[in-house]
Design a protein around this motif. Structure first.
Motif, PDB file in Angstrom:
ATOM      1  N   MET A  69     -17.722  41.348  75.743  1.00 16.78           N
ATOM      2  CA  MET A  69     -17.211  40.638  76.918  1.00 16.78           C
ATOM      3  C   MET A  69     -17.170  41.553  78.139  1.00 16.78           C
ATOM      4  N   GLU A  70     -16.748  42.802  77.924  1.00 15.46           N
ATOM      5  CA  GLU A  70     -16.727  43.747  79.036  1.00 15.46           C
ATOM      6  C   GLU A  70     -18.136  44.016  79.543  1.00 15.46           C
ATOM      7  N   ARG A  71     -19.088  44.105  78.600  1.00 14.14           N
ATOM      8  CA  ARG A  71     -20.472  44.347  79.014  1.00 14.14           C
ATOM      9  C   ARG A  71     -21.034  43.172  79.796  1.00 14.14           C
ATOM     10  N   ILE A  72     -20.696  41.948  79.335  1.00 11.91           N
ATOM     11  CA  ILE A  72     -21.194  40.764  80.031  1.00 11.91           C
ATOM     12  C   ILE A  72     -20.530  40.614  81.397  1.00 11.91           C
ATOM     13  N   LYS A  73     -19.250  40.968  81.462  1.00 11.28           N
ATOM     14  CA  LYS A  73     -18.527  40.845  82.727  1.00 11.28           C
ATOM     15  C   LYS A  73     -18.848  41.967  83.704  1.00 11.28           C
ATOM     16  N   ALA A  74     -19.529  43.035  83.219  1.00  9.38           N
ATOM     17  CA  ALA A  74     -19.842  44.156  84.101  1.00  9.38           C
ATOM     18  C   ALA A  74     -20.804  43.708  85.201  1.00  9.38           C
ATOM     19  N   PRO A  75     -20.653  44.193  86.412  1.00 11.15           N
ATOM     20  CA  PRO A  75     -21.541  43.793  87.504  1.00 11.15           C
ATOM     21  C   PRO A  75     -22.961  44.298  87.270  1.00 11.15           C
ATOM     22  N   PRO A  76     -23.980  43.621  87.781  1.00  9.18           N
ATOM     23  CA  PRO A  76     -25.366  44.082  87.598  1.00  9.18           C
ATOM     24  C   PRO A  76     -25.612  45.393  88.333  1.00  9.18           C
ATOM     25  N   LEU A  77     -26.555  46.178  87.813  1.00 10.42           N
ATOM     26  CA  LEU A  77     -26.903  47.461  88.404  1.00 10.42           C
ATOM     27  C   LEU A  77     -28.181  47.327  89.232  1.00 10.42           C
ATOM     28  N   SER A 121     -30.391  53.765  87.654  1.00  7.88           N
ATOM     29  CA  SER A 121     -29.610  52.555  87.918  1.00  7.88           C
ATOM     30  C   SER A 121     -28.405  52.924  88.771  1.00  7.88           C
ATOM     31  N   LEU A 122     -28.100  52.084  89.761  1.00  2.00           N
ATOM     32  CA  LEU A 122     -27.007  52.328  90.705  1.00  2.00           C
ATOM     33  C   LEU A 122     -25.918  51.283  90.543  1.00  2.00           C
ATOM     34  N   ASN A 123     -24.679  51.713  90.737  1.00  2.00           N
ATOM     35  CA  ASN A 123     -23.564  50.781  90.774  1.00  2.00           C
ATOM     36  C   ASN A 123     -23.706  49.885  92.006  1.00  2.00           C
ATOM     37  N   LYS A 124     -23.427  48.597  91.827  1.00  2.10           N
ATOM     38  CA  LYS A 124     -23.663  47.652  92.918  1.00  2.10           C
ATOM     39  C   LYS A 124     -22.724  47.868  94.092  1.00  2.10           C
ATOM     40  N   GLN A 125     -21.539  48.374  93.844  1.00  2.00           N
ATOM     41  CA  GLN A 125     -20.568  48.539  94.925  1.00  2.00           C
ATOM     42  C   GLN A 125     -20.631  49.933  95.544  1.00  2.00           C
ATOM     43  N   THR A 126     -20.581  50.969  94.703  1.00  2.00           N
ATOM     44  CA  THR A 126     -20.542  52.336  95.239  1.00  2.00           C
ATOM     45  C   THR A 126     -21.912  52.983  95.327  1.00  2.00           C
ATOM     46  N   LEU A 127     -22.939  52.362  94.697  1.00  2.00           N
ATOM     47  CA  LEU A 127     -24.302  52.903  94.647  1.00  2.00           C
ATOM     48  C   LEU A 127     -24.363  54.254  93.937  1.00  2.00           C
ATOM     49  N   ALA A 128     -23.393  54.570  93.128  1.00  2.00           N
ATOM     50  CA  ALA A 128     -23.426  55.811  92.359  1.00  2.00           C
ATOM     51  C   ALA A 128     -24.451  55.687  91.235  1.00  2.00           C
ATOM     52  N   VAL A 129     -25.100  56.802  90.916  1.00  2.86           N
ATOM     53  CA  VAL A 129     -26.103  56.820  89.852  1.00  2.86           C
ATOM     54  C   VAL A 129     -25.383  56.729  88.506  1.00  2.86           C
ATOM     55  N   MET A 130     -25.704  55.681  87.738  1.00  3.75           N
ATOM     56  CA  MET A 130     -25.032  55.450  86.463  1.00  3.75           C
ATOM     57  C   MET A 130     -25.832  55.990  85.280  1.00  3.75           C
ATOM     58  N   SER A 131     -27.160  55.860  85.327  1.00  2.87           N
ATOM     59  CA  SER A 131     -27.986  56.312  84.197  1.00  2.87           C
ATOM     60  C   SER A 131     -29.421  56.470  84.660  1.00  2.87           C
ATOM     61  N   VAL A 132     -30.199  57.168  83.838  1.00  2.00           N
ATOM     62  CA  VAL A 132     -31.632  57.345  84.082  1.00  2.00           C
ATOM     63  C   VAL A 132     -32.379  56.343  83.209  1.00  2.00           C
ATOM     64  N   LEU A 133     -33.263  55.562  83.825  1.00  2.00           N
ATOM     65  CA  LEU A 133     -34.014  54.535  83.115  1.00  2.00           C
ATOM     66  C   LEU A 133     -35.354  55.085  82.652  1.00  2.00           C
ATOM     67  N   PRO A 134     -35.877  54.571  81.543  1.00  2.00           N
ATOM     68  CA  PRO A 134     -37.219  55.009  81.109  1.00  2.00           C
ATOM     69  C   PRO A 134     -38.278  54.525  82.078  1.00  2.00           C
ATOM     70  N   SER A 135     -39.380  55.275  82.137  1.00  2.00           N
ATOM     71  CA  SER A 135     -40.469  54.905  83.041  1.00  2.00           C
ATOM     72  C   SER A 135     -41.130  53.628  82.538  1.00  2.00           C
ATOM     73  N   PRO A 136     -41.414  52.695  83.442  1.00  2.00           N
ATOM     74  CA  PRO A 136     -42.007  51.433  83.002  1.00  2.00           C
ATOM     75  C   PRO A 136     -43.492  51.587  82.727  1.00  2.00           C
ATOM     76  N   LEU A 137     -43.980  50.900  81.734  1.00  2.00           N
ATOM     77  CA  LEU A 137     -45.402  50.863  81.430  1.00  2.00           C
ATOM     78  C   LEU A 137     -45.829  49.410  81.326  1.00  2.00           C
ATOM     79  N   ASP A 138     -46.924  49.096  81.988  1.00  2.00           N
ATOM     80  CA  ASP A 138     -47.426  47.733  81.989  1.00  2.00           C
ATOM     81  C   ASP A 138     -47.869  47.339  80.580  1.00  2.00           C
TER      82      ASP A 138
END
Length: 413
Positions: A69-77, A121-138
């Motif tokens: 529930m906390e994860r679902i309620k968390a704001p999008p990054l 990924s950035l926090n939607k309100q403070t824009l703080a860096v939350m995590s490093v995402l893997p590089s996307p591959l098509d």
């Protein structure tokens, strides 16, 4: 003189027997009750243990549901690209919304993972860096990786001994025995270009090398690198080489290279310019600043005359291997490979069949053997005769396959 009215000591009380029996019955009843109570106690303890287990399971499920529930309620990054790392736990990022920001880094994000160019990924309100995402591959790039080795071996290729020797020297030896080049003091070739008419075994050679090495085999058709939108083709090329670096040692096989490596002309359309952008990205990856000793590139084309000169220069495709039509000895070897798996009549020799198929490619020889077998099945036999091969040769070589018809002289008259 005796005392009057008192019983003597040796006289028994008539009620004592009844009293003793009553006491025995009470003791027996108490013992039976004690046994029942002990059984009830054991049952209660068992129920207690079961209830404690159920309570632990329910609490665990409750914790999991609360976390969900906390994860679902968390704001999008917000997805952003890291531009630069600054002192005092701050970085410069470019968000998907457009502008650049100087933001702080969450304490849960390791600083050693923050590399310029990485997705974060950035926090939607403070824009703080939350995590490093893997590089996307098509998916086009990830689907190009061949997980299972091709089942083609060097023994399945006939008449290309000199070409296979050059290919193995340029691709297999640097991956399997790099110390040979280190002793001599030279750098192994980066890429090999296979040129020749259709059906001469270019793709077959690449499959055989992939089977002989333990490297990751990545196969991509040149036309898949040509995309509709601007920059998409160049991005695919960039991600293709990123995948090769992650899976190193690896072999990149680009088939039909002429579809993306054609010469750059002065007069072009918007589509041609996009193909040229893809080509320039390919040129940059082939001759970039990053060493690629454990990545080998094999290209294949039947139109080397239209390839761009920058693609053919040494340093990109260091070795160009000409895979021409087989001669009579090579055709005999190819026939020998194919008829070894067939049920043929006695007296049929590969050398004789090779002399009858002047100008045939390896693919056409395989088609002749297949057609001869189909003619045998049509007649209800299980042994291929020489007449079947003659009919198959006529059907395959004399039907105008891969031959351009002449334009009538009166069409433009």
């Amino acid at each position: 003189m005796g005392t009057l009215g008192l019983p003597s000591d040796n006289m028994e009380n008539p009620n004592e027997t009844e009293l003793v029996s009553e006491l025995k019955e009470k003791i027996q009843s108490l013992e039976e009750r004690n046994v029942r109570l002990m059984e009830d106690l054991q049952t209660a303890e068992s129920d207690k243990r079961y209830s404690e287990g159920e309570l632990y399971r329910v609490q665990k499920d409750l914790t999991r549901l609360r976390n969900e529930m906390e994860r679902i309620k968390a704001p999008p990054l917000i997805v952003a690209t890291l531009r630069d790392v600054l002192p005092e736990n701050r970085v410069i990022v470019k968000s998907t919304t457009g502008p650049d920001f100087v933001v702080s880094v969450s304490e849960f994000c390791p600083m050693e993972d923050l590399i310029p160019g990485a997705r974060v990924s950035l926090n939607k309100q403070t824009l703080a860096v939350m995590s490093v995402l893997p590089s996307p591959l098509d998916p086009v790039v990830t689907g190009a990786e061949i997980s299972d080795k091709p089942d083609v071996t060097y023994d399945d290729i006939g008449g290309l001994k000199a070409q296979m020797l050059e290919l193995r020297e340029a691709v297999e030896d640097p991956l399997m025995r790099p110390e040979l080049y280190a002793k001599v003091g030279i750098e192994p070739p980066k890429g090999v270009l296979l040129v020749g008419p259709p059906g001469t075994g270019k793709t077959l050679m690449a499959k055989a090398v992939a089977n002989a090495t333990n490297a990751t085999f990545i196969r991509m058709v040149g036309s898949e690198l040509v995309q509709k939108y601007i920059g998409e083709g160049a991005r695919l090329v960039r991600e293709l080489f990123e995948l090769a670096k992650e899976k190193a040692p690896s072999i990149i096989f680009i088939d039909e290279l002429d579809s993306v490596g054609a010469k750059r002309l002065d007069v072009t359309t918007s589509g041609d310019r996009e193909v040229q952008r893809t080509l320039m990205q390919l040129l940059s990856e082939l001759d970039g600043f990053t060493p690629m000793s454990d990545i080998k590139i094999i290209g294949a084309t039947n139109r080397p005359d239209i390839l761009d000169d920058a693609l053919l220069r040494p340093g990109r495709f260091d070795r160009i291997i000409d895979v021409g039509l087989p001669d009579v000895e090579a055709r005999a070897e190819i026939f020998r490979i194919h008829i070894s798996h067939m049920n043929v009549e006695e007296g049929i020799e590969a050398k004789g069949l090779a002399e009858l198929t002047e100008g045939a490619s390896g693919a056409e020889i395989k088609s002749i053997c297949t057609e001869a077998g189909m003619l045998t099945i049509r007649d209800g036999r299980d042994c291929v005769s020489k007449d079947d091969f003659l009919k198959a040769k006529t059907k395959v070589l004399e039907t105008g396959r891969n031959k351009v018809k002449q334009v009538p002289t009166y069409m433009f008259g």
